[in-house]
Design a protein around this motif. Structure first.
Motif, PDB file in Angstrom:
ATOM      1  N   UNK A  50       0.817  -1.211   0.000  1.00  0.00           N
ATOM      2  CA  UNK A  50       0.000   0.000   0.000  1.00  0.00           C
ATOM      3  C   UNK A  50       0.851   1.261   0.000  1.00  0.00           C
ATOM      4  N   UNK A  51       2.108   1.141   0.428  1.00  0.00           N
ATOM      5  CA  UNK A  51       2.972   2.321   0.473  1.00  0.00           C
ATOM      6  C   UNK A  51       3.286   2.855  -0.920  1.00  0.00           C
ATOM      7  N   UNK A  52       3.084   2.029  -1.936  1.00  0.00           N
ATOM      8  CA  UNK A  52       3.415   2.438  -3.300  1.00  0.00           C
ATOM      9  C   UNK A  52       2.261   3.163  -3.981  1.00  0.00           C
ATOM     10  N   UNK A  53       1.126   3.241  -3.322  1.00  0.00           N
ATOM     11  CA  UNK A  53      -0.055   3.846  -3.933  1.00  0.00           C
ATOM     12  C   UNK A  53      -0.239   5.258  -3.407  1.00  0.00           C
ATOM     13  N   UNK A  54      -0.323   6.190  -4.328  1.00  0.00           N
ATOM     14  CA  UNK A  54      -0.387   7.587  -3.923  1.00  0.00           C
ATOM     15  C   UNK A  54      -1.783   8.169  -3.846  1.00  0.00           C
ATOM     16  N   UNK A  55      -2.741   7.461  -4.391  1.00  0.00           N
ATOM     17  CA  UNK A  55      -4.098   7.981  -4.430  1.00  0.00           C
ATOM     18  C   UNK A  55      -5.052   6.956  -3.820  1.00  0.00           C
ATOM     19  N   UNK A  56      -5.955   7.448  -2.975  1.00  0.00           N
ATOM     20  CA  UNK A  56      -6.867   6.581  -2.247  1.00  0.00           C
ATOM     21  C   UNK A  56      -8.279   7.146  -2.255  1.00  0.00           C
ATOM     22  N   UNK A  57      -9.256   6.238  -2.268  1.00  0.00           N
ATOM     23  CA  UNK A  57     -10.632   6.643  -2.081  1.00  0.00           C
ATOM     24  C   UNK A  57     -10.967   6.680  -0.602  1.00  0.00           C
ATOM     25  N   UNK A  58     -12.197   7.018  -0.317  1.00  0.00           N
ATOM     26  CA  UNK A  58     -12.623   7.175   1.074  1.00  0.00           C
ATOM     27  C   UNK A  58     -13.062   5.868   1.699  1.00  0.00           C
ATOM     28  N   UNK A  59     -13.264   4.844   0.866  1.00  0.00           N
ATOM     29  CA  UNK A  59     -13.658   3.541   1.383  1.00  0.00           C
ATOM     30  C   UNK A  59     -15.150   3.307   1.332  1.00  0.00           C
TER      31      UNK A  59
END
Length: 124
Positions: A108-117
């Protein structure tokens, strides 16, 4: 700035099916590797599935392999996670994540963009 919005979560009985979606905006989503992670109460967030940019392959956590399917519709800038044969242990908040290009990364450290879940609850 890439923005991700998940939808489709809900409650289902064990053995049932559910599909969650992740709509992306602010970038050419076909150029992003997209993944799903989940976090159950009291547990760390964990990798679920990933699909490469331009549909360059998929990878799944052992716990969902054969039950979950990740797919993407680049024309709609949307990634899907079809979840079948759901188990109580699949209960979690499911997060969509994106990273530029790259391989089928589980960290997960390699992902820069995230949704709110989006919450998925499986009742036994």
């Amino acid at each position: 700035q890439v923005q991700l919005v998940e939808s489709g979560g809900g409650s289902v009985q064990a053995g049932g099916s559910l599909m969650v979606s992740c709509a992306g905006s602010g970038g050419t989503m076909s150029l992003y590797t997209m993944a799903w992670f989940r976090q159950a109460p009291g547990k760390e967030r964990e990798f679920v599935a990933v699909i490469g940019w331009m549909n360059t392959g998929t990878d799944y956590a052992d716990s969902v392999k054969g039950r979950f399917t990740i797919s993407r519709d680049n024309a709609k800038n949307t990634v899907y996670l079809q979840m079948n044969s759901l188990k109580f242990d699949d209960t979690a908040v499911y997060y969509c994540a994106a990273k530029n290009y790259g391989g089928l990364i589980r960290s997960e450290r390699m992902y820069g963009y995230w949704g709110q879940g989006t919450q998925v609850t499986v009742s036994s």
